[in-house]
Design a protein around this motif. Sequence first.
Motif: not given
Length: 160
Positions: A1-3
Amino acid sequence: MKEVKIESTLYVFENLDELPEEISLLMQQAVKARENAYAPYSKFHVGAALLLDNGEVITGNNQENASYPSGLCAERTAIYYAGSQYPEAKVLRMVISAASKRQTTITPIPPCGACRQAISEYEEKQESPIEIYFMGEKGKIVKSNSLANLLPLVFDKSVL
């Protein structure tokens, strides 16, 4: 996951006296348009004024209907009229003033989601941003240099 972080830059004027004169005059036209709104149900009157690149000023106000979805906001009333009457003109700025007949509105009132989507279509069509100023009945005025600050994840023709 990437913010992913999305940021918007808005400018806040404390009152009408802080606005540049040309914006103040345009806001006066939005206030006048607001006074002619047809809002017997919500008692929430909104006026908008647009400055086009041909020098024309277009105003609009909200128009309610007992069949609620059939009404139209001030912003869309003005921008659709501009698009129909001056299809080649660019909208340089939009100013909005909103007031409730039930209480004094001192919070700056931005365009609703449907209006944001409509304004974004015109920014895309004209390939240039539209400055947007919005206020309540009195008090602070917020400025956005583009609708993209108010609707950063826009739905547009690129996804169709």
